[in-house]
Design a protein around this motif. Structure first.
Motif, PDB file in Angstrom:
ATOM      1  N   LYS A 140      15.257 -28.056 -25.362  1.00 16.69           N
ATOM      2  CA  LYS A 140      14.156 -29.167 -25.999  1.00 16.69           C
ATOM      3  C   LYS A 140      13.275 -28.595 -26.837  1.00 16.69           C
ATOM      4  CE  LYS A 140      14.803 -31.808 -21.484  1.00 16.69           C
ATOM      5  NZ  LYS A 140      15.995 -31.060 -21.159  1.00 16.69           N
ATOM      6  N   GLN A 141      13.887 -27.549 -27.722  1.00 16.54           N
ATOM      7  CA  GLN A 141      13.111 -27.033 -28.805  1.00 16.54           C
ATOM      8  C   GLN A 141      13.928 -26.846 -29.969  1.00 16.54           C
ATOM      9  OE1 GLN A 141       9.896 -25.681 -28.596  1.00 16.54           O
ATOM     10  NE2 GLN A 141       9.768 -26.615 -26.549  1.00 16.54           N
ATOM     11  N   PRO A 142      13.189 -27.015 -31.304  1.00 13.83           N
ATOM     12  CA  PRO A 142      13.920 -26.688 -32.700  1.00 13.83           C
ATOM     13  C   PRO A 142      14.684 -25.652 -32.743  1.00 13.83           C
ATOM     14  CG  PRO A 142      11.343 -27.352 -32.890  1.00 13.83           C
ATOM     15  CD  PRO A 142      11.768 -26.999 -31.482  1.00 13.83           C
ATOM     16  N   VAL A 143      15.634 -25.443 -33.480  1.00  9.36           N
ATOM     17  CA  VAL A 143      16.491 -24.280 -33.604  1.00  9.36           C
ATOM     18  C   VAL A 143      16.506 -24.199 -35.144  1.00  9.36           C
ATOM     19  CG1 VAL A 143      18.807 -23.110 -33.735  1.00  9.36           C
ATOM     20  CG2 VAL A 143      18.014 -24.455 -31.774  1.00  9.36           C
ATOM     21  N   ALA A 144      16.223 -23.060 -35.755  1.00  8.70           N
ATOM     22  CA  ALA A 144      16.096 -22.728 -37.374  1.00  8.70           C
ATOM     23  C   ALA A 144      16.704 -21.517 -37.665  1.00  8.70           C
ATOM     24  CB  ALA A 144      14.788 -22.874 -37.758  1.00  8.70           C
ATOM     25  N   GLY A 145      17.292 -21.338 -38.822  1.00 11.68           N
ATOM     26  CA  GLY A 145      17.642 -20.282 -39.192  1.00 11.68           C
ATOM     27  C   GLY A 145      18.440 -20.317 -40.598  1.00 11.68           C
ATOM     28  N   THR A 146      19.138 -19.238 -41.066  1.00 12.67           N
ATOM     29  CA  THR A 146      19.793 -19.226 -42.175  1.00 12.67           C
ATOM     30  C   THR A 146      21.462 -19.216 -41.825  1.00 12.67           C
ATOM     31  OG1 THR A 146      18.338 -17.962 -43.195  1.00 12.67           O
ATOM     32  CG2 THR A 146      20.166 -17.917 -44.384  1.00 12.67           C
ATOM     33  N   CYS A 147      22.061 -20.189 -42.652  1.00 12.71           N
ATOM     34  CA  CYS A 147      23.503 -20.188 -42.494  1.00 12.71           C
ATOM     35  C   CYS A 147      24.231 -19.804 -43.863  1.00 12.71           C
ATOM     36  CB  CYS A 147      23.909 -21.647 -42.101  1.00 12.71           C
ATOM     37  SG  CYS A 147      23.188 -22.405 -40.763  1.00 12.71           S
ATOM     38  N   LEU A 148      25.691 -19.704 -43.693  1.00 14.37           N
ATOM     39  CA  LEU A 148      26.194 -19.563 -44.893  1.00 14.37           C
ATOM     40  C   LEU A 148      27.180 -20.537 -45.200  1.00 14.37           C
ATOM     41  CD1 LEU A 148      27.498 -15.818 -44.287  1.00 14.37           C
ATOM     42  CD2 LEU A 148      25.771 -16.529 -45.939  1.00 14.37           C
ATOM     43  N   PHE A 149      26.996 -21.175 -46.455  1.00 15.86           N
ATOM     44  CA  PHE A 149      27.870 -22.266 -47.006  1.00 15.86           C
ATOM     45  C   PHE A 149      28.906 -21.606 -47.914  1.00 15.86           C
ATOM     46  CE2 PHE A 149      28.980 -25.628 -50.019  1.00 15.86           C
ATOM     47  CZ  PHE A 149      29.095 -26.631 -49.144  1.00 15.86           C
ATOM     48  N   ARG A 150      30.262 -21.828 -47.411  1.00 16.21           N
ATOM     49  CA  ARG A 150      31.308 -21.257 -48.238  1.00 16.21           C
ATOM     50  C   ARG A 150      31.969 -22.387 -49.189  1.00 16.21           C
ATOM     51  NH1 ARG A 150      36.834 -20.408 -46.931  1.00 16.21           N
ATOM     52  NH2 ARG A 150      36.499 -21.271 -45.028  1.00 16.21           N
ATOM     53  N   THR A 151      31.943 -21.861 -50.435  1.00 19.27           N
ATOM     54  CA  THR A 151      32.797 -22.571 -51.506  1.00 19.27           C
ATOM     55  C   THR A 151      34.191 -21.927 -51.821  1.00 19.27           C
ATOM     56  OG1 THR A 151      32.059 -21.514 -53.544  1.00 19.27           O
ATOM     57  CG2 THR A 151      30.767 -23.065 -52.659  1.00 19.27           C
ATOM     58  N   ALA A 152      34.906 -22.287 -52.653  1.00 26.14           N
ATOM     59  CA  ALA A 152      36.488 -21.705 -52.752  1.00 26.14           C
ATOM     60  C   ALA A 152      36.343 -20.183 -53.132  1.00 26.14           C
ATOM     61  CB  ALA A 152      37.185 -22.641 -53.606  1.00 26.14           C
ATOM     62  N   ASP A 153      35.298 -19.704 -53.614  1.00 26.94           N
ATOM     63  CA  ASP A 153      35.007 -18.270 -54.216  1.00 26.94           C
ATOM     64  C   ASP A 153      33.825 -17.689 -53.967  1.00 26.94           C
ATOM     65  OD1 ASP A 153      33.919 -19.984 -55.784  1.00 26.94           O
ATOM     66  OD2 ASP A 153      35.065 -19.527 -57.707  1.00 26.94           O
ATOM     67  N   LEU A 154      32.992 -18.241 -53.097  1.00 29.42           N
ATOM     68  CA  LEU A 154      31.851 -17.530 -52.641  1.00 29.42           C
ATOM     69  C   LEU A 154      31.213 -18.143 -51.664  1.00 29.42           C
ATOM     70  CD1 LEU A 154      28.662 -18.773 -54.149  1.00 29.42           C
ATOM     71  CD2 LEU A 154      30.555 -18.812 -56.026  1.00 29.42           C
ATOM     72  N   GLU A 155      29.925 -17.330 -51.059  1.00 30.46           N
ATOM     73  CA  GLU A 155      29.299 -17.824 -49.979  1.00 30.46           C
ATOM     74  C   GLU A 155      27.876 -17.643 -50.616  1.00 30.46           C
ATOM     75  OE1 GLU A 155      31.374 -16.411 -45.838  1.00 30.46           O
ATOM     76  OE2 GLU A 155      29.786 -15.045 -46.904  1.00 30.46           O
ATOM     77  N   VAL A 156      27.271 -18.979 -50.177  1.00 31.19           N
ATOM     78  CA  VAL A 156      25.764 -19.271 -50.368  1.00 31.19           C
ATOM     79  C   VAL A 156      24.924 -19.435 -48.955  1.00 31.19           C
ATOM     80  CG1 VAL A 156      24.114 -20.884 -51.702  1.00 31.19           C
ATOM     81  CG2 VAL A 156      26.689 -20.427 -52.686  1.00 31.19           C
ATOM     82  N   PRO A 157      23.746 -18.481 -48.968  1.00 36.53           N
ATOM     83  CA  PRO A 157      23.057 -18.934 -47.987  1.00 36.53           C
ATOM     84  C   PRO A 157      22.112 -20.010 -47.976  1.00 36.53           C
ATOM     85  CG  PRO A 157      22.233 -17.007 -49.287  1.00 36.53           C
ATOM     86  CD  PRO A 157      23.353 -17.313 -49.851  1.00 36.53           C
ATOM     87  N   TYR A 158      21.862 -20.596 -46.899  1.00 39.98           N
ATOM     88  CA  TYR A 158      20.951 -21.906 -47.012  1.00 39.98           C
ATOM     89  C   TYR A 158      20.238 -21.762 -45.847  1.00 39.98           C
ATOM     90  CZ  TYR A 158      23.998 -24.669 -43.882  1.00 39.98           C
ATOM     91  OH  TYR A 158      24.929 -24.979 -42.974  1.00 39.98           O
ATOM     92  N   ARG A 159      19.115 -22.309 -45.589  1.00 38.76           N
ATOM     93  CA  ARG A 159      18.143 -22.383 -44.528  1.00 38.76           C
ATOM     94  C   ARG A 159      18.096 -23.781 -43.975  1.00 38.76           C
ATOM     95  NH1 ARG A 159      13.963 -20.870 -48.701  1.00 38.76           N
ATOM     96  NH2 ARG A 159      15.344 -21.969 -49.993  1.00 38.76           N
ATOM     97  N   VAL A 160      18.076 -23.906 -42.684  1.00 38.00           N
ATOM     98  CA  VAL A 160      18.172 -25.286 -41.957  1.00 38.00           C
ATOM     99  C   VAL A 160      17.226 -25.139 -40.494  1.00 38.00           C
ATOM    100  CG1 VAL A 160      20.237 -24.241 -40.643  1.00 38.00           C
ATOM    101  CG2 VAL A 160      19.760 -26.820 -40.920  1.00 38.00           C
ATOM    102  N   ALA A 161      16.772 -26.378 -40.325  1.00 36.92           N
ATOM    103  CA  ALA A 161      16.139 -26.427 -39.040  1.00 36.92           C
ATOM    104  C   ALA A 161      16.262 -27.777 -38.308  1.00 36.92           C
ATOM    105  CB  ALA A 161      14.531 -26.436 -39.276  1.00 36.92           C
ATOM    106  N   VAL A 162      16.881 -27.698 -37.029  1.00 34.92           N
ATOM    107  CA  VAL A 162      17.189 -28.979 -36.415  1.00 34.92           C
ATOM    108  C   VAL A 162      15.977 -29.318 -35.311  1.00 34.92           C
ATOM    109  CG1 VAL A 162      18.865 -30.139 -35.099  1.00 34.92           C
ATOM    110  CG2 VAL A 162      19.574 -28.446 -36.737  1.00 34.92           C
TER     111      VAL A 162
END
Length: 165
Positions: A107-129
């Motif tokens: 019952k608490q938020p979760v946050a962090g950095t994820c990796l978004f993969r395209t066909a040729d690279l990975e892009v980090p992004y930040r997210v909180a739920v």
């Protein structure tokens, strides 16, 4: 997902804005309710907001709102779809069902950095739920913000979300 102990560690003004909004709506309760959320009050965040309904027995996540930027990054508007009906080929390091199960349990938020993969690279992004609750006890909705910005070149190489059913 590489977890952040605090949302402030993620260096994201929009994530801090949503955290502040969630805390204001929560007031002295464990969690705010879905009815407390007024999209007009967070209009600047809406393109990258994702809201989901949590169902039980079995635990399932149904996306009720997928912001336009999130749908564009996914290559598919998955509003109205269940998480277990989707193949997020672009997600390389995040077990979203485990994240939602943790939010339901803690019952608490979760946050962090994820990796978004395209066909040729990975892009980090930040997210909180963030959890939402109609009765203040059981998580029945979530609100999230995905802080991801892709260039036009990167958008040309997006691996689209595909329905599995």
């Amino acid at each position: 997902m590489k977890r952040a102990a605090q949302i402030s560690e993620l260096d994201s003004a929009p994530l801090l804005r949503l955290e502040t909004y969630w805390r204001e709506k929560r007031a002295d309760r464990a969690m705010p309710s879905r009815n407390d959320i007024d999209p007009a009050e967070i209009k600047e965040l809406l393109p990258q907001i994702i809201m989901a309904r949590i169902e039980y027995d079995p635990l399932r996540v149904k996306y009720s709102i997928v912001g336009t930027a999130c749908a564009r990054h996914a290559g598919f508007d998955y509003t109205g779809r269940y998480l277990d009906e989707l193949d997020f080929a672009s997600e390389t390091d995040t077990d979203w069902m485990a994240i939602y199960a943790e939010i339901v349990a803690r019952k608490q938020p979760v946050a962090g950095t994820c990796l978004f993969r395209t066909a040729d690279l990975e892009v980090p992004y930040r997210v909180a739920v963030f959890p939402l609750s109609s009765d203040g006890v059981r998580v029945d909705h979530t609100i999230a913000y995905e802080h991801l910005t892709l260039s036009l070149t990167e958008m040309d190489h997006v691996l689209p979300v595909k329905p599995t059913r």
